[in-house]
Enzyme design. Structure first.
Site, PDB file in Angstrom:
ATOM      1  N   HIS B  55     138.654 136.773 -47.581  1.00 24.54           N
ATOM      2  CA  HIS B  55     138.215 135.574 -46.890  1.00 24.54           C
ATOM      3  C   HIS B  55     137.316 134.715 -47.781  1.00 24.54           C
ATOM      4  O   HIS B  55     137.428 133.498 -47.795  1.00 24.54           O
ATOM      5  CB  HIS B  55     137.468 135.994 -45.620  1.00 24.54           C
ATOM      6  CG  HIS B  55     137.214 134.880 -44.664  1.00 24.54           C
ATOM      7  ND1 HIS B  55     138.161 134.442 -43.771  1.00 24.54           N
ATOM      8  CD2 HIS B  55     136.122 134.114 -44.462  1.00 24.54           C
ATOM      9  CE1 HIS B  55     137.657 133.449 -43.047  1.00 24.54           C
ATOM     10  NE2 HIS B  55     136.437 133.229 -43.448  1.00 24.54           N
ATOM     11  N   HIS B 101     140.386 130.108 -37.680  1.00 30.43           N
ATOM     12  CA  HIS B 101     139.565 131.117 -37.004  1.00 30.43           C
ATOM     13  C   HIS B 101     140.503 132.006 -36.209  1.00 30.43           C
ATOM     14  O   HIS B 101     140.356 132.208 -35.010  1.00 30.43           O
ATOM     15  CB  HIS B 101     138.500 130.459 -36.119  1.00 30.43           C
ATOM     16  CG  HIS B 101     137.123 130.935 -36.461  1.00 30.43           C
ATOM     17  ND1 HIS B 101     136.119 131.081 -35.546  1.00 30.43           N
ATOM     18  CD2 HIS B 101     136.582 131.317 -37.647  1.00 30.43           C
ATOM     19  CE1 HIS B 101     135.023 131.527 -36.151  1.00 30.43           C
ATOM     20  NE2 HIS B 101     135.271 131.665 -37.422  1.00 30.43           N
TER      21      HIS B 101
END
Lengths: 233, 744
Positions: B55, B101
């Site tokens: 990430h 998200h």
């Protein structure tokens, strides 16, 4: 017209409101007031409580704003005969502050509603509606989770009998069926006046329909009415 | 003997065990130990694991992302900062980015989606821009899956709950449904802001001794290791990960926006960075790292929401609505006054040093002491093995029988989950706040938002067609960029740049990495051909779920594109609603391509074939022609042909206004269903007062154009007197989502 817009923490339609007031007042910008201020500037003709989520609306909508320092000054201003407009969260705040009767409950659908609605002008002899015709229907954006106007039957009867219902949700033809009343407000009530006709609370956002380049000018007469009525004052 | 001033070091066994738990591969753990030259503290190990997570480090994707074009004369800031920045004229800049998200939104849809909006807003106002528009790109599982309803409802409420409260209009987006997203919905949120082109703030921290300031909400224990969670595939017990999902507070975000923009009016700020994924760790490491500085933080000074928080917890917390700033010396009091006015926390928590190291102190002990340069330069970088997606055959339209007829197929298509009205969703998003939304959702191919106090406006869109990407990732990648460019063009705006949000499965599987590499290839070609560079982006991998039998099930490859264009005057914008009494002209070439079309899937029940090819030179020529016609005020309505093909495009125009049209028959030689429902690219339907001059101009420009019909009446009238009322189309179109969500 010397206008002022109150900004609470969480207010979010103050820019829209300022643009609408400026347009109607010949380019004169409104003053922006802070919730912590205890006094209003001298010589104001109009105080506007704009839309948003004051203090996050984590208590009942408008309940915290109604207790803020500036609202004491706004109440005193209204009691002296000052003109006050509350839109959306501002309407909720006026009810919480006791300047208007009733309350705004959760929308009947329990969902946030962001869509166009139509409102019928119930009387055109007020400082807020003089540039409309009685019975005229105009379009406005609504954007709220708690716009379901409620008051007990006695209060509603009194509002109707004394002509204090300013605006009602209607269809474009001016009829008031339940489908035109998306948030479930009692008797389709969208806007309420004080007995002296100088305080108006309205749930949708006429300030979003004042510019032909954006979304038409259906809401402009409301602001032009105020500018005309308060010009001399 | 242990150093009393240093927090205890982990034993070899314990460090190796924790490293594995935190998602560090053994070789990555070895590399961290080599940088330190000793065993790590718990906090240090936490720092390495989050900074080197997929990430935060883009370790699997970076080698490919480099292939994307990122430059143009109007690009002020390309990828690498919090958001991209482009010059839009008149001294103004548009600042924008899209971010995923996905993992949090599956685990806790409301908060996952809400904090996605909050995070992307911060990326934009961090750079000095006032956010003026939000968009989103959403993918959900099959409508028949009972979970889909719950996730869709929570995501929409979350996006609305956050966006409506902060007062940024949500003006556009897209939604798809497909069983491949059953276990991995995608929530991609985009924010666009406006700044003065000469007042852009960055994260590059400079000036030894300059104070490091923390503002915003207090730090709690929420979201610890969220970045690590977002870097792993899901298993059956993923919902137990709920404590790693953050909780959003849009009210505080609104205050933070106003306070930051107020401080940015002064010249007190040296550098600023929001605390997003990996919170205080990534913000402090990135700020000091970008400036080539060291940084020393006193964690006792961090505003804390809970008692007894450890250094490890504070550094890894992903509590929302927080920012880190470096100020010019002596400006602390001025800055503090602004943040106190907005009732936000403000704390000086450290200073910049010239050591090139990050040093963290807490309760008298050094909790971490790591050199910053190797944390970045030694970060893992993988060129993972790829395999090419096998090519699908080109389907022969003439060999695919029409089982339904044109009228029935149209009614079913406009009601199908991927084409039905999104009104149920828009009606929960405030699209008007700010008073500048000139074209709201559904009114035009791209949302049009004017810039306050200017005539100038932005045209904004999000696009990708995942089923094309699945069938042919290279073509799909090019098509996603082309469609964003086309949607902006269809309003009359000049497309300027994109942000990309790359959503894929597990990159350790060669077929997934192959999809990624091929999508990038296609995107890069389209960006180059259309002068439409990438200025920011985000990568979300591991969007797959292991089934009960252990087989991994990945999402469709989904490189979502967020496009931004500009109109010099908002009055030039055209919408898609069909006015009466006009000639309809189709610009672009129609062959009747049914492979991977929605007609093939929804009506013939087949998901197969090669997707429609994307001819980038034709795309450019056709689009430039259409835009020129719009800006010459010759066009009264314009809509591109995309999902569902030509007849769906005309229907969408008709449903938007309630005005019908009489259409000319399909040309000889093309099967009728292929003509009306084929998904050939680079096509637009234009409504004009007179077809002849437009057809003549097209001939001159070498652009295919054909008379399509005439608008008017209350029905779509096809050859042979077949007629479909607009009302019946509207009813079918509007009924689907409310029926699906009736009990949500």
């Amino acid at each position: 017209m010397r206008a002022a817009v109150v900004v609470f923490p969480g207010t979010n339609r103050e820019r829209d409101m300022a643009l609408a007031l400026k347009r109607a007042a010949g380019g004169r910008k409104p003053a922006m007031l802070w919730h912590g201020d205890a006094e209003l500037p001298a010589g104001l003709d109009l105080v506007v409580l704009p839309g948003g989520f004051s203090y996050g609306d984590y208590l009942r909508c408008g309940a915290m704003a109604a207790q803020s320092p500036i609202m004491r000054a706004v109440k005193a201003f209204a009691e002296r005969g000052g003109h006050v407009l509350g839109v959306c969260n501002g309407f909720q705040t006026l009810c919480e502050a006791g300047l208007l009767p009733g309350a705004l409950l959760r929308n009947a659908s329990l969902r946030f509603l962001s869509m166009d609605c139509h409102m019928r002008v119930e009387r055109a002899d007020t400082p807020f509606t003089s540039r409309f015709q009685r019975g005229q229907v105009f379009r406005a954006t609504m954007a709220h989770g708690d716009g379901n106007y409620f008051a007990d039957d006695g209060t509603l009867d009194r509002l109707e009998d004394t002509g204090l219902v300013a605006l009602r949700y209607a269809n474009p033809q001016g009829e008031t069926p339940p489908e035109a009343n998306r948030n479930g407000s009692a008797r389709n009530i969208a806007g309420v006046l004080s007995p002296n006709l100088r305080v108006l609370g309205v749930m949708p956002h006429p300030e979003n329909q004042v510019d032909p380049m954006i979304d038409g000018t259906d809401g402009l007469p409301l602001f032009e009415s105020m500018a005309a009525s308060l010009k001399a004052a | 003997m242990a150093d009393p001033a240093r927090a205890p070091l982990l034993s070899e066994d314990r460090a190796a065990q924790l490293a594995a738990e935190f998602g560090l591969k053994p070789e990555e753990h070895e590399r961290a130990l080599a940088i330190l030259g000793r065993q790590p503290t718990l906090t240090e190990l936490g720092l390495f694991s989050v900074m080197w997570s997929e990430h935060c480090s883009y370790k699997s994707s970076r080698v490919w992302l480099r292939e994307l074009p990122t430059k143009a004369s109007w690009v002020i800031q390309g990828p690498g900062e919090n958001a991209g920045v482009i010059d839009i004229g008149e001294g103004l800049a548009a600042v924008f980015k899209m971010e995923s998200h996905n993992h949090p939104s599956f685990i806790e849809p409301y908060q996952g989606a809400a904090t996605g909006v909050g995070g992307i807003l911060r990326d934009v106002f961090t750079m000095g821009a006032r956010p003026v528009a939000n968009l989103n790109a959403l993918r959900f599982g099959s409508p028949d899956n009972p979970r889909t309803k719950r996730i869709l409802d929570g995501v929409v409420r979350g996006i609305g709950g956050y966006g409506n409260c902060v007062g940024v209009p949500t003006v556009g987006g897209e939604v798809n449904f497909h069983p491949a997203y059953d276990g991995n919905p995608l929530v991609n949120a985009m924010t666009v802001g406006i700044a003065r082109a000469d007042r852009i703030f960055t994260a590059k921290a400079t000036g030894v001794g300059n104070p490091v300031v923390y503002v915003g909400s207090k730090t709690g224990r929420d979201g610890i290791h969220g970045a690590t969670m977002a870097s792993a595939e899901f298993s059956a017990d993923s919902e137990e990960l709920r404590p790693t999902v953050q909780v959003g507070d849009p009210f505080t975000e609104k205050l933070l926006i106003e306070a930051c923009l107020e401080l940015m009016e002064t010249d007190a700020i040296v550098a600023i960075q929001d605390m997003g994924a990996a919170g205080l760790t990534s913000s402090s490491v990135e700020m000091a790292g970008k400036g080539g500085m060291g940084i020393e933080l006193d964690l006792d000074a961090v505003p804390q929401r809970e008692t007894g928080m450890t250094a490890y917890e504070m550094m890894l917390s992903e509590s929302q609505e927080r920012m880190l700033m470096v100020l010019h010396p002596g400006r602390e009091a001025e800055a503090e006054r602004i943040f106190r006015k907005w009732e936000l926390d403000f704390a000086v928590i450290g200073h910049l040093t010239d050591t090139g190291r990050i040093v963290l102190r807490h309760k008298g002990a050094v909790e971490a002491d790591i050199p910053l340069a190797p944390l970045e330069s030694e970060a893992p970088l993988y060129r993972r093995p790829t395999t090419e997606t096998p090519k699908q055959p080109t389907l022969d339209a003439a060999a695919i029988p029409d089982p339904a007829g044109i009228e029935q197929a149209l009614l079913r298509l406009v009601a199908s989950p991927d084409l039905c009205s999104r009104r149920w969703i828009w009606d929960q998003y405030d699209s008007m706040v700010g008073g500048q939304t000139a074209r709201r959702p559904g009114a035009a191919d791209a949302a049009v938002v004017r810039i306050e106090d200017h005539a100038r406006a932005l045209a904004l869109t999000t696009d990708v067609t995942p089923r094309y990407c699945q069938a042919d990732p290279e073509t799909g990648g090019a098509q996603a960029v082309a469609e964003a460019w086309r949607n902006i063009t269809a309003t009359g705006a000049r497309p300027l740049a994109i942000t990309d949000n790359m959503n894929f499965g597990n990159p350790e599987r060669p077929e997934i990495m192959g999809q990624f590499a091929a999508c990038i290839r296609g995107m890069a070609a389209a960006c180059a051909a259309l002068d439409f560079p990438v200025v920011s982006g985000n990568v979300s991998l591991y969007n797959e779920t292991r089934g009960p039998d252990g087989t991994p099930r990945a999402i469709l490859p989904t490189p979502a594109i967020g496009g931004v264009g500009v109109l010099e005057d908002v009055a030039q914008a055209v919408g898609l609603a069909l006015p009466p009494g006009l000639d309809l002209v189709l610009i672009g070439e129609t062959k009747g391509w049914l492979g991977q079309s929605l007609w093939l899937r929804e009506i013939a029940g087949r998901e197969e074939g090669a997707p429609p090819p994307v001819d980038l030179a034709a795309e450019r020529r056709v689009g430039d022609f259409v835009r020129t016609q719009i800006l010459a005020r010759a066009v009264h309505a314009c809509h591109d042909c995309s999902d569902g093909g030509l007849l769906v495009a005309v229907s969408e125009m008709a449903m938007a206004s309630g005005i019908g049209a009489t259409l000319l028959p399909a040309p000889e030689g093309t099967p009728e269903h292929a003509h009306w429902f084929g998904e050939d690219q680079a096509r637009y339907v234009l409504a004009v007062p007179e077809a002849a001059p437009l057809l003549e101009a097209a001939r001159t420009a070498g652009v295919p154009a054909a008379r399509l019909g005439k608008s008017g009446g209350e029905a779509l009238v096809l050859s042979g007197g077949r007629s479909i009322s607009i009302r019946s189309l509207q009813e079918a179109h509007e009924a689907t989502l409310p029926a699906l969500m009736a009990e949500a």
